[in-house]
Structure formats: structure tokens, C-alpha cells
Design an enzyme around this catalytic site. Structure first.
Site, mmCIF file in Angstrom:
data_model
loop_
_atom_site.group_PDB
_atom_site.id
_atom_site.type_symbol
_atom_site.label_atom_id
_atom_site.label_comp_id
_atom_site.label_asym_id
_atom_site.label_seq_id
_atom_site.Cartn_x
_atom_site.Cartn_y
_atom_site.Cartn_z
ATOM 1 N N HIS A 176 0.416 -4.920 2.516
ATOM 2 C CA HIS A 176 1.032 -3.900 1.644
ATOM 3 C C HIS A 176 2.346 -4.439 1.077
ATOM 4 C CE1 HIS A 176 -1.517 -0.835 3.980
ATOM 5 N NE2 HIS A 176 -2.049 -1.018 2.779
ATOM 6 N N ARG A 178 5.146 -3.409 -0.265
ATOM 7 C CA ARG A 178 6.524 -2.941 -0.048
ATOM 8 C C ARG A 178 7.021 -3.130 1.383
ATOM 9 N NH1 ARG A 178 5.548 3.454 -1.276
ATOM 10 N NH2 ARG A 178 4.166 4.020 0.438
ATOM 11 N N GLU A 179 6.147 -3.608 2.270
ATOM 12 C CA GLU A 179 6.511 -3.757 3.687
ATOM 13 C C GLU A 179 7.150 -5.126 3.914
ATOM 14 O OE1 GLU A 179 2.761 -2.792 5.634
ATOM 15 O OE2 GLU A 179 2.735 -0.804 4.701
ATOM 16 N N ARG A 234 2.728 -0.622 -3.474
ATOM 17 C CA ARG A 234 2.012 -0.861 -2.221
ATOM 18 C C ARG A 234 0.746 -1.699 -2.391
ATOM 19 N NH1 ARG A 234 0.241 1.953 2.607
ATOM 20 N NH2 ARG A 234 -2.007 2.270 2.652
ATOM 21 N N HIS A 304 2.263 -5.104 9.708
ATOM 22 C CA HIS A 304 2.646 -4.080 8.728
ATOM 23 C C HIS A 304 3.997 -3.482 9.130
ATOM 24 C CE1 HIS A 304 -1.376 -3.401 6.687
ATOM 25 N NE2 HIS A 304 -1.733 -4.152 7.716
ATOM 26 N N TYR A 306 5.929 0.766 8.567
ATOM 27 C CA TYR A 306 6.837 0.881 9.678
ATOM 28 C C TYR A 306 6.263 1.896 10.646
ATOM 29 C CZ TYR A 306 8.138 5.279 7.282
ATOM 30 O OH TYR A 306 8.093 6.519 6.678
ATOM 31 N N TYR A 356 -3.834 8.127 12.596
ATOM 32 C CA TYR A 356 -4.779 8.924 11.804
ATOM 33 C C TYR A 356 -5.953 8.035 11.436
ATOM 34 C CZ TYR A 356 -1.494 6.652 8.605
ATOM 35 O OH TYR A 356 -0.660 5.745 8.004
ATOM 36 N N GLU A 378 2.743 -2.344 13.560
ATOM 37 C CA GLU A 378 3.608 -1.629 12.612
ATOM 38 C C GLU A 378 5.023 -1.862 13.122
ATOM 39 O OE1 GLU A 378 2.855 -0.046 9.874
ATOM 40 O OE2 GLU A 378 0.708 0.389 9.992
#
Length: 417
Positions: A176, A178-179, A234, A304, A306, A356, A378
Site C-alpha cells: 500500500h 501510503r504506508e 493507497r 504494512h 498501521y 476484519y 502492521e
């Protein structure tokens, strides 16, 4: 005249950058169904960017919901929250100010690559080139294909040269865009592996017996776009005729329960699953590489941010993985190793149960392919800065994450299959 032309070019370059003045990140705490309905209503009536969970469909009671709201809508969101009695807080008052504060300009020349800065793609590309020729006994590079926009995807192979094929671990960062802390970790890992080989007994033993394949940035086009145009992007940057929306979520594009749950078939969504499994060339390049090396790859680690989580399969179903108890035991050991340095607490468990459900993820796909030790990290934090973790936290985050990765690697090394 030259000066005017120069300033004109600067203005032109800046005109393309998305700004976020006055935009806020709210944390909402839904505890009843009405709260969930309200959040979904907000999402459908205005442009909001879900930070956690990754889309409105994934909102349920009793999970924190972090949303980034455009300046034009903050007053309306405030009013709705007051009327609903939903508990909430503001994590980020002014998104642009936090973006500006993320980069610490005090040290190191901005032109040089640094392990404690968020390096642009150009710097990472030059680093890949120089690091891969720095120690031919321990590191080599292999191009596995190009991105949608034509950038080269290079895997670094780290391990003591051997005439026979060694078992391996595959590590990727930056799925992703923006990570940013994620690619910073892959670069840190490579540096540590090379600099501690020969002095750190665990790293030496690992690299003597196994190889580590590192993909420093998976979604290079998206990452480059976050540096040059929109910090909050993203997805990939692929385009398809018939849709004006750009990009697919690469971590919904693997062939693992593809697009059945926790993913969107709307091309404009941040969790768009793509037009078919592996429609994204980046995903196909990585999947092809792992399939080609399936007999040797024993662990798959993907980084990844956060939330401070260490997840393992499954995310596309609530069913437990066949190796659930072993995967949990290793994750808990790795989390304890990570916590030992700075006290950072991670939660571990299967993706669907722990956060999730989400279909099409790389860890589930690798596991179903036969890579038993498949984990998603994460990294920091739990929402204070979210994707905008300051550069001052790169070093401690990477140091503690190194301990968890080395714990998993040592376990895999002792439990080859």
C-alpha cells in the site's frame, strides 16, 4: 528571464500536489447499530478516506474507526457526531501540518539515501543498485518484471553463496503506497543483514543456511505518486478503459477467496479488488516469482502499517488455518521479542478474527500455495500519527520489528518442511 522560467516550472510542479489543509482524522467508537449506520451514511454522502478499517463495509460495533474527512465536511461530521452521542476524538487536527511534520529536515543531505528517512523511489532505486553490488558474496539482485508505469521490480537475494538451492524466506514491503514505514523497514532489514553477518550469530546462521528474498517496494508506482502528488494514495496506478478511476488495491488482488468479502468491485473504491485475480501486473510478477520458487520458499512476510498487529491466515474466511496453533505460537513469540526492546505491544491472531475479513490478500494466497509460515505485520502506531509516522520513529520501529522477523526466521530455520 531564466529565473522566471525556473519559478514557472516550480509552480507547475507544485500545482499538481494534493494539499490537505484543515482536513482532520477522527476516531469514532461505534457501540450500537445506529452508530454503524451513521458512519456508513456519512461515507455514502461525502468523500471520506477510511484509514482503519479500510472501507465503510468493514465497520462494525466495538471497533475503532479512523476516518480522514475533507475540510469542507468537518463541520457537518462534527454536528452529526454531537447529535448521535457517539464517542469520538480527533487524532489529527490538521492533516497537512502532520504531513509536513512527518519529515525531519534537520539532518542528512536531502539528496542522499538514509535509513532513518523516507526515501523517494529514485533514491531507493539507486540504493538497490549500489547495495546489490556492495557484497557479491552475500547479495544479488533479480528483476522480476515491471510495474504498470514501467518501473523495474527488483528482488534482492540475501544469503551466503551456495552451489545448491537453499530454503528461503520472502519479504515484501510497500504493497500500500501510503504506508511509508513499510519500505523503510525492508531497507533497514537489508542493511542489518549485511552489516551483522559474521558478528551476529543468529543472522550468520540464517544466511548460511537460508536465503532471504526482499522486495523493497511492491507498489512502486503508488509509492512514487505519494511522494510527488498525493500523500494519501493507497492503490496501484493502473488504468482500464471504461473507467475514469485509477488503481486497484494490490492486497485484494491475489487469488485467495478473491473479491468475496471485505473488498469492493467498484473501481473507484480504495479496496477495489481489480477486474480479475492478478489483474495488476505487480501482483502477477510477485505471484509468478513465488510460484517459480515455491519448492524453496518456506516463509512469506509482508509488511504494512498501521495498528501494531501480527496477523496470519485467514482473512478471507473465519475458518482457522490447518496450522493455526503453530502459527499463533510463533506470532506470540515474535510479538514478545518485539516488545522486549521498547515495550511496544502487538496483538496477534488470524486476520478475519483479529481485525476484519478481507479477501484477496497476499498472506492467505501464499499460505494456500503451501507456504506455511505466512505473516502480515502492521507496524506502528495505533493511530496517533497513523500512516504519517514521523521519521524520528523509523529507527526504533525498525529495530523492534527486526527482533520479531529474526524470531520467525530462526523458528522457520529450525522447522524446515
Amino acid at each position: 528571464m531564466k529565473v522566471l522560467v525556473f519559478f514557472g516550472l516550480v509552480a507547475f510542479a507544485l500545482a499538481d500536489v494534493t494539499r490537505f489543509e484543515g482536513e482532520k482524522v477522527f476516531r469514532l467508537k461505534p457501540v450500537v447499530d445506529e452508530h454503524v449506520a451513521l458512519i456508513k451514511e456519512v461515507a455514502s454522502s461525502m468523500e471520506v478516506d477510511f484509514w482503519s478499517p479500510e472501507s465503510a463495509e468493514l465497520v462494525t460495533i466495538d471497533i475503532d474507526v479512523d476516518i480522514h474527512v475533507p475540510a469542507a465536511h468537518t463541520d457537518m461530521v462534527y454536528t452529526m457526531l454531537q447529535q448521535s452521542d457517539m464517542e469520538h476524538e480527533i487524532l489529527i487536527e490538521d492533516l497537512q501540518a502532520t504531513i509536513d511534520a512527518q519529515v525531519d529536515n534537520m539532518e542528512a543531505s536531502p539528496r542522499a539515501h538514509s535509513y532513518t528517512k523516507y526515501n523517494s523511489w529514485d533514491k531507493v532505486q539507486a540504493w538497490i543498485s549500489s547495495i546489490s553490488s556492495s557484497n557479491p558474496q552475500l547479495i544479488s539482485k533479480q528483476m522480476i518484471g515491471h510495474t504498470f508505469e514501467g518501473r523495474p521490480m527488483t528482488v534482492l537475494k540475501i544469503g551466503k553463496k551456495s552451489s545448491s538451492t537453499k530454503p528461503a524466506i520472502f519479504l515484501d514491503c510497500g504493497i500500500h503506497a501510503r504506508e511509508w514505514i513499510s519500505p523503510a523497514f525492508c531497507q533497514w532489514f537489508v542493511k542489518e543483514a549485511l552489516s551483522t553477518y559474521g558478528s551476529d550469530s543468529q543472522m550468520t546462521s540464517l544466511l548460511n543456511q537460508m536465503d532471504v528474498f526482499v522486495l523493497p517496494i511492491f507498489n512502486i508506482d503508488g509509492y512514487d505518486y505519494t511522494h510527488k502528488s498525493n500523500r494519501m494514495w493507497r492503490k496501484t496506478r493502473s488504468r482500464k478503459s471504461g473507467s475514469s478511476c485509477i488503481g486497484t488495491d494490490p492486497n485484494r488482488n491475489f487469488d485467495a477467496g478473491w473479491c468475496t468479502i471485505g473488498a469492493s468491485n467498484n473501481p473507484c473504491s480504495d479496496t477495489f479488488c481489480g477486474h480479475k485475480p492478478e489483474s495488476e501486473i505487480e501482483v502477477k510478477n510477485v505471484a509468478d516469482f513465488i510460484r517459480r520458487n515455491k519448492s524453496t520458499i518456506k516463509a512469506y512476510l509482508t509488511i504494512h502499517s498501521y495498528s501494531q498487529l501480527l496477523l496470519f491466515p485467514y482473512s478471507y474466511t473465519y475458518q482457522l488455518a490447518a496450522d493455526h496453533s503453530e502459527l499463533l505460537k510463533v506470532a506470540e513469540g515474535a510479538s514478545a521479542a518485539l516488545r522486549s526492546l521498547y515495550g511496544t505491544r502487538y496483538t496477534s491472531g488470524p486476520g478475519a478474527d483479529t481485525i476484519y475479513p478481507a479477501a484477496g490478500g497476499s498472506d492467505d494466497w501464499a499460505y494456500d500455495l503451501g507456504v506455511k509460515y505466512s505473516y502480515t505485520f502492521e507496524l506502528r502506531d495505533t493511530g496517533r500519527y497513523g500512516f504519517l509516522l514521523p521519521e524520528s520513529q523509523i529507527k526504533p520501529t525498525c529495530e523492534e520489528t527486526m527482533l520479531a522477523v529474526k524470531y520467525i526466521a530462526a523458528y522457520v530455520q529450525k522447522n524446515l518442511y
